[in-house]
Design an enzyme around this catalytic site. Sequence first.
Site, short mmCIF file in Angstrom:
data_model
loop_
_atom_site.label_atom_id
_atom_site.label_comp_id
_atom_site.label_asym_id
_atom_site.label_seq_id
_atom_site.Cartn_x
_atom_site.Cartn_y
_atom_site.Cartn_z
N ARG A 35 0.82 -1.22 0.00
CA ARG A 35 0.00 0.00 0.00
C ARG A 35 0.85 1.27 0.00
O ARG A 35 0.46 2.28 -0.59
CB ARG A 35 -0.96 -0.01 1.19
CG ARG A 35 -2.11 -0.94 0.93
CD ARG A 35 -3.16 -0.88 2.01
NE ARG A 35 -4.34 -1.59 1.55
CZ ARG A 35 -5.29 -2.05 2.35
NH1 ARG A 35 -5.18 -1.87 3.66
NH2 ARG A 35 -6.33 -2.66 1.86
N LYS A 201 -17.70 -17.43 3.53
CA LYS A 201 -19.06 -17.18 4.01
C LYS A 201 -19.94 -16.54 2.95
O LYS A 201 -19.57 -15.57 2.33
CB LYS A 201 -19.00 -16.23 5.22
CG LYS A 201 -18.47 -16.90 6.47
CD LYS A 201 -18.72 -16.02 7.68
CE LYS A 201 -17.57 -15.07 7.88
NZ LYS A 201 -17.77 -14.04 8.87
N GLY A 344 -9.88 -9.49 -0.21
CA GLY A 344 -8.61 -9.57 0.51
C GLY A 344 -7.92 -10.91 0.38
O GLY A 344 -6.74 -10.99 0.05
N GLY A 367 -12.59 -4.89 1.46
CA GLY A 367 -13.99 -4.54 1.72
C GLY A 367 -14.53 -3.48 0.77
O GLY A 367 -15.69 -3.54 0.35
P1 ADP Z 1 -12.14 -12.76 -0.05
O1 ADP Z 1 -11.39 -12.15 1.11
O2 ADP Z 1 -11.30 -12.89 -1.29
O3 ADP Z 1 -13.43 -12.06 -0.31
P2 ADP Z 1 -13.27 -14.79 1.65
O4 ADP Z 1 -12.88 -13.99 2.84
O5 ADP Z 1 -14.71 -14.89 1.34
O6 ADP Z 1 -12.49 -14.28 0.35
O7 ADP Z 1 -12.78 -16.28 1.83
C1 ADP Z 1 -11.46 -16.67 1.98
C2 ADP Z 1 -11.33 -17.89 2.83
O8 ADP Z 1 -12.19 -18.92 2.39
C3 ADP Z 1 -9.95 -18.46 2.80
O9 ADP Z 1 -9.33 -18.26 4.06
C4 ADP Z 1 -10.15 -19.95 2.52
O10 ADP Z 1 -9.38 -20.81 3.34
C5 ADP Z 1 -11.62 -20.14 2.83
N1 ADP Z 1 -12.19 -21.30 2.13
C6 ADP Z 1 -12.12 -21.60 0.82
N2 ADP Z 1 -12.71 -22.78 0.56
C7 ADP Z 1 -13.13 -23.27 1.75
C8 ADP Z 1 -13.79 -24.48 2.15
N3 ADP Z 1 -14.12 -25.43 1.27
N4 ADP Z 1 -14.08 -24.62 3.47
C9 ADP Z 1 -13.75 -23.66 4.36
N5 ADP Z 1 -13.13 -22.51 4.04
C10 ADP Z 1 -12.82 -22.32 2.75
MG MG Z 2 -11.69 -12.30 3.24
#
Ligand code: ADP
Ligand code: MG
Length: 388
Positions: A35, A201, A344, A367
């Site tokens: 950053r 999630k 992220g 976010g």
């Molecule tokens: P981003 O930050 O890119 O929006 P998220 O925060 O939604 O992504 O999700 C990232 C997390 O999802 C990672 O830490 C990863 O380990 C977890 N993840 C991916 N696949 C699975 C799974 N099958 N079960 C549990 N966690 C998962």
């Molecule tokens: Mg995330």
Amino acid sequence: MKKTIKDYQYEGKRVIVRCDFNVPIKDDKITDDTRILESLKTINYLIEKDAKIILLSHLGKINSKDDMKKNTLYPVYLKLKELLSTNIYFCDQTRGRKLEEMVSNLKNREIVLVENTRYEDYPDKLESNCDKQLSKYWASLGDIFINDAYATSHRKHASNVGIASILPNAIGFLIEKEVMALNGIIEENTHPFVILMGGKKISDKTLVIDNLIQKCDKILLGGGMCFTFLKAKNINVGTSIVDDENMSYCKRLLDQYSQKIVLPVDIVLKNKQIKDINNLSKDDIGCDIGPETIKIFEKELVLAKRVIVNGPMGIFEEPPFDKGTAEIYKILKENNIKTLVGGGDSVASINLLGYKNSFYHISTGGGATLEYLSGKPMPGIEIIDEKE
Ligand code: ADP
Ligand code: MG
């Protein structure tokens, strides 16, 4: 079109720049300076144009005196000193005589970095509640305001929206780059437009899905979130991660958009076995998408004219469950598909798996990018004046 940094003259002017120096720090050392590096283009431009520069940023959250000690911008000051070939000073206050004197003593091409704007959050949340007095005070230190804190632009705080509502203003190079890339991919009228969603999630992602599913041709679902969709189709997902609260949301989406939604057909389990999605037993935990699913996703991705990726396909932090995510990136790269990656953890997976410079755009906003993809207004950008 918003005014950009190129729309003003800066010689001898006091320019307040809201940066995003919210970097990870461990034992007083910055562990990832991305950053800071990204902010240099805007800062160097202002140096070249003979401005007097006042840098503002937050770092972490401040709810106590202890948080203040932990979240000083001093390590960022040391890093900037190393990176910039000009005089830079650090003011350990967010307001007061000392700060005012430092600003009035600035010569052209010199910089003062002001301490963490969120020091003003203790005890009264003045920064985060966009307090009028505080905004006025900060605005009084400058002549022009540049917002370049993209990752904070979904927030309405004193140090972005507050100051911008008072001073002549513009966006910096970093926000300009992010917004052009995001708008570019969302508004371009080429098809097929494919969304690849994963991550943990669903609750974090429903607004993004709601916005993008209307615009896209296909939405491919992997990661942890696919299990709630699979369960909503009465498939046994064992003890894989499920968000029961969003089950009816998933059912509704599956009814309404059955043609667009593509779900995994096989899964890599915690014990590393690969199983067809219809054969899971009650103790199985799904950790990654399987090889057949990758093939099905590949068919859609190679045809795509543009792709947005949000969320990894599996637990990429724990090999071998990084394979699905890595294979998907490989397909996108090798087929030269116009791809934007946001989120992220998605960006972390790109870096970890070695795809840093492989795509059209990697959005660093976390976010903020998710809110942008949800189609929500971004107060820190909305407040900036339009070009005449
Ligand atoms: P981003 O930050 O890119 O929006 P998220 O925060 O939604 O992504 O999700 C990232 C997390 O999802 C990672 O830490 C990863 O380990 C977890 N993840 C991916 N696949 C699975 C799974 N099958 N079960 C549990 N966690 C998962
Ligand atoms: Mg995330």
